[in-house]
Design an enzyme around this catalytic site. Structure first.
Site, PDB file in Angstrom:
ATOM      1  N   ARG A  97       0.847  -1.183   0.000  1.00  0.00           N
ATOM      2  CA  ARG A  97       0.000   0.000   0.000  1.00  0.00           C
ATOM      3  C   ARG A  97       0.889   1.241   0.000  1.00  0.00           C
ATOM      4  O   ARG A  97       1.969   1.263   0.597  1.00  0.00           O
ATOM      5  CB  ARG A  97      -0.869  -0.019   1.252  1.00  0.00           C
ATOM      6  N   THR A 371     -10.109   0.250  -9.201  1.00  0.00           N
ATOM      7  CA  THR A 371      -9.084  -0.663  -8.724  1.00  0.00           C
ATOM      8  C   THR A 371      -9.057  -1.802  -9.722  1.00  0.00           C
ATOM      9  O   THR A 371      -9.923  -1.898 -10.585  1.00  0.00           O
ATOM     10  CB  THR A 371      -9.457  -1.145  -7.311  1.00  0.00           C
ATOM     11  N   THR A 389      -4.104  -0.628  -7.239  1.00  0.00           N
ATOM     12  CA  THR A 389      -4.925   0.493  -7.670  1.00  0.00           C
ATOM     13  C   THR A 389      -4.119   1.779  -7.786  1.00  0.00           C
ATOM     14  O   THR A 389      -3.018   1.905  -7.227  1.00  0.00           O
ATOM     15  CB  THR A 389      -6.080   0.708  -6.666  1.00  0.00           C
ATOM     16  N   ASP A 413      -7.768   8.527   0.382  1.00  0.00           N
ATOM     17  CA  ASP A 413      -8.361   7.513   1.255  1.00  0.00           C
ATOM     18  C   ASP A 413      -8.132   7.803   2.731  1.00  0.00           C
ATOM     19  O   ASP A 413      -8.676   7.106   3.593  1.00  0.00           O
ATOM     20  CB  ASP A 413      -7.791   6.130   0.922  1.00  0.00           C
ATOM     21  N   SER A 442      -7.910   0.842   3.232  1.00  0.00           N
ATOM     22  CA  SER A 442      -8.329   0.352   1.924  1.00  0.00           C
ATOM     23  C   SER A 442      -9.474  -0.631   2.083  1.00  0.00           C
ATOM     24  O   SER A 442      -9.672  -1.219   3.148  1.00  0.00           O
ATOM     25  CB  SER A 442      -7.151  -0.341   1.223  1.00  0.00           C
ATOM     26  N   SER A 443     -10.225  -0.827   0.993  1.00  0.00           N
ATOM     27  CA  SER A 443     -11.265  -1.856   0.952  1.00  0.00           C
ATOM     28  C   SER A 443     -10.846  -3.062   0.119  1.00  0.00           C
ATOM     29  O   SER A 443     -11.654  -3.983  -0.080  1.00  0.00           O
ATOM     30  CB  SER A 443     -12.565  -1.279   0.368  1.00  0.00           C
ATOM     31  N   GLY A 462     -13.662  -1.848  -7.176  1.00  0.00           N
ATOM     32  CA  GLY A 462     -14.935  -1.222  -6.883  1.00  0.00           C
ATOM     33  C   GLY A 462     -15.039  -0.481  -5.571  1.00  0.00           C
ATOM     34  O   GLY A 462     -16.125  -0.372  -5.016  1.00  0.00           O
ATOM     35  N   GLY A 463     -13.920   0.040  -5.034  1.00  0.00           N
ATOM     36  CA  GLY A 463     -14.002   0.806  -3.802  1.00  0.00           C
ATOM     37  C   GLY A 463     -14.631  -0.008  -2.691  1.00  0.00           C
ATOM     38  O   GLY A 463     -14.338  -1.187  -2.514  1.00  0.00           O
TER      39      GLY A 463
END
Length: 589
Positions: A97, A371, A389, A413, A442-443, A462-463
């Site tokens: 990340r 993403t 992403t 984010d 993050s998701s 897709g967030g």
């Protein structure tokens, strides 16, 4: 009349197997499979498997190819997560990340004391220190088998020689043309002398090819030091960004222990924080495990109601408690994913009435749907789930001049600032405020599931809808008995605590189910163009490999490879499943 009666009797007495004929069939393979948002990149990964590389090798090659073929989310200027499980069952999570630069502060998105959304999402202040190159290299250095340079060569060739623009990519690029026009070097790279690229045109990215060549030759140092690092730092200075050459040189990916849980006898592995995906996924599965989901049936009001209530509670906990674990020592990860906690949550759910979500003292900022995920299984049963992403589609909409790659806007984010919670959806709680070296929440939800020799690998774009997409595909497979492609194709719903509504995909629920949900007190938003795209691979107990690309994406595909002995005999087989030619509005390719 007698003939008509005979025909009717025959139709009514067809074998049960005919009633259960699959609505969709996944791609089959025997030596390995790669499922990606872009079929061309999936072929690159499958070629690595055909050449004897393992799943990690194929994942590295696919990821770099996506940086060329799928620029809205494929990247070298972003970050993500890689989950790998080897044939012995050992699993590890690689966290690459992005991180906040050293000059970041919790109030950096305020202007004259007021929140400025443009600073938060659309300026170079929104760019986090990229992690993709370092993360891919760490995974490869520990688990790869093929030369690093060779894995990047296909991406270099695609960037240098050019790729044919698909209809999906042409539509995507047209949609961001005005934003690209604000930065002439970006418009020049993704247009034809300023005019939109059309399907069938050739897209060459020579600067990107040179950047990839430096990465191929120098590994992470080819990106985080030297010319590429200088180009990034210079662009930051020109545009008011914070990232310095020192920030880049100090970036390090992290190895983490995957979260592990169970659902109806399946072991479920997923990402720990700073991804919220694994925590929320396990929490929701634990809640649903206490219900007979198979008996209530796919798409029934009762099934959707219980699922929405599980989603509501998991997303409320996500907003309150989750963030970078290196900055949140007291966060209760184990409790949130425990069966006991799920049982307590289940006790607060009424089957006849919807709960009510209220902001109380917090909400959370929006997260982009742009993403990308891909899933890989090799012939030995090594599995990789990789999600990465740029945040928004095409990130901050700026390439690095001379570098040819797009920059992320992942700092968006982070929560926008301390104490900024209000009715518009801002949140200012501490766990996810910006700080130097901190990873933003993050998701992303790469996931691997196993049971009795069977293996599932999946993840989505897709967030915040990513988490619920992975949840529903797992439930479709385990509870509703769908095959892999049916499970991916099936209509979806989404609830994220706030706003307090269930989003329903177009043609997703029957009028009867909708009426029963409304009678329980649910607010419903119908006809939603689902923003999430899931790519899944499966290994059956007999070794057969299956791939299911999400056909909501224009260019997604599953590509299989034959085992070595079949290749030697000259009967290699490759299969590709592509999505529809026209994506929904706002979709990634």
């Amino acid at each position: 009349m007698k003939r008509l009666l005979t025909l009717l009797v025959a139709l009514c007495t067809l074998p049960a197997a005919a009633d259960k004929a699959p609505l969709a069939v996944p791609v089959r393979a025997s030596g390995g499979i790669v499922v990606s948002a872009d079929a061309l990149a999936a072929r690159v990964g499958a070629d690595v498997l055909r050449g004897g590389g393992n799943a990690v090798d194929a994942a590295v090659a696919t990821a770099f190819a996506l940086a060329v073929t799928h620029p809205s989310a494929g990247n070298v200027g972003g970050g993500g997560f890689l989950l790998v499980r080897d044939a012995t069952g050992e699993a590890v999570a690689y966290d690459f990340r992005e991180v906040a630069p050293a000059a970041a502060t919790a109030t950096m998105f305020l202007k004259d004391g007021r929140y400025d959304a443009a600073l938060h999402h659309d300026s170079l202040l929104a760019v986090g220190v990229p992690g993709t190159v370092a993360g891919l290299h760490l995974a490869w250095s520990e688990r790869g088998t093929r030369p690093w340079k060779r894995l990047i060569e296909p991406a270099i060739a695609l960037a240098r020689n050019g790729l044919t623009v698909s209809d999906g990519l042409a539509r995507d690029l047209l949609g961001v043309r005005e934003e690209f026009a604000r930065h002439p070097p970006t418009l020049a790279q993704f247009s034809k002398d300023g005019s939109p690229l059309a399907a069938g045109d050739l897209l060459r990215q020579e600067d990107l090819a040179r950047t990839l060549d430096r990465i191929a030759s120098g590994g992470p140092d080819g990106f985080y030091r030297g010319l590429t690092a200088r180009l990034i730092a210079e662009e930051m200075k020109r545009g008011g960004g914070l990232i310095t050459e020192q920030d880049l040189a100090e970036y390090r990916p992290k190895k983490r222990v995957p979260l592990s849980g169970s659902y109806r006898g399946w072991q479920i592995l997923s990402m720990p924080p700073p991804s919220s995906g694994g925590t929320a996924l396990l929490q929701m599965l634990n809640v649903l495990e206490g219900y007979d989901v198979a008996a209530s049936g796919f798409g029934s009001a009762l099934t959707v109601h219980r699922m929405a209530e599980a989603m509501r509670r998991a997303f409320a906990d996500r907003a309150r408690l989750l963030g970078d674990p290196d900055f949140n020592d007291a966060a209760p990860w184990a409790r949130l994913t425990s069966k006991e906690y799920a049982s307590a949550l289940r006790g607060t759910i009424r089957d006849d009435r919807a709960s009510v979500s209220a902001p109380d003292s917090f909400d959370w900022p929006a997260e982009s749907a742009e993403t990308t995920h891909f899933s890989v299984i090799d012939g030995a049963g090594v599995a990789v789930a990789l999600t990465y992403t740029l945040e928004d589609g095409y990130g901050v909409k700026r390439i690095v001049p001379g570098g040819g790659f797009l920059l992320n806007n992942e700092m968006g984010d982070f929560n926008p600032g301390p104490g900024l919670t209000d009715s518009t959806g801002l949140i200012g709680t501490p766990p996810n405020l910006a700080a130097p070296g901190k990873r933003m929440l993050s998701s992303m939800t790469p996931a691997i599931a196993t049971k009795d020799g069977a293996l599932l690998v999946m993840g989505a774009a897709g967030g915040r809808t990513i988490i619920n997409t992975v949840l529903q595909v797992l439930v479709n497979l385990i509870d509703h008995g769908m095959n892999l492609q049916e499970a991916v194709d099936a209509p979806r719903v989404h609830h994220q605590w706030l706003p307090d509504r269930i989003l329903v995909e177009t043609h997703g629920l029957s009028p009867d189910s909708l009426a029963l949900l409304a009678a329980r007190g649910h607010a419903l938003e119908l006809g939603w163009a689902w923003g999430s795209r899931l790519q899944a691979a499966q290994r059956l107990p007999d070794g057969t490999l299956l791939g299911a690309a999400d056909r909501r994406g224009a260019d997604s595909g599953a590509v299989g490879a034959a085992p070595p002995r079949q290749r030697a005999a000259g009967i290699e087989r490759s299969a590709t499943s592509s999505g529809p030619s026209s994506p929904e509005p706002g979709s990634m390719r």
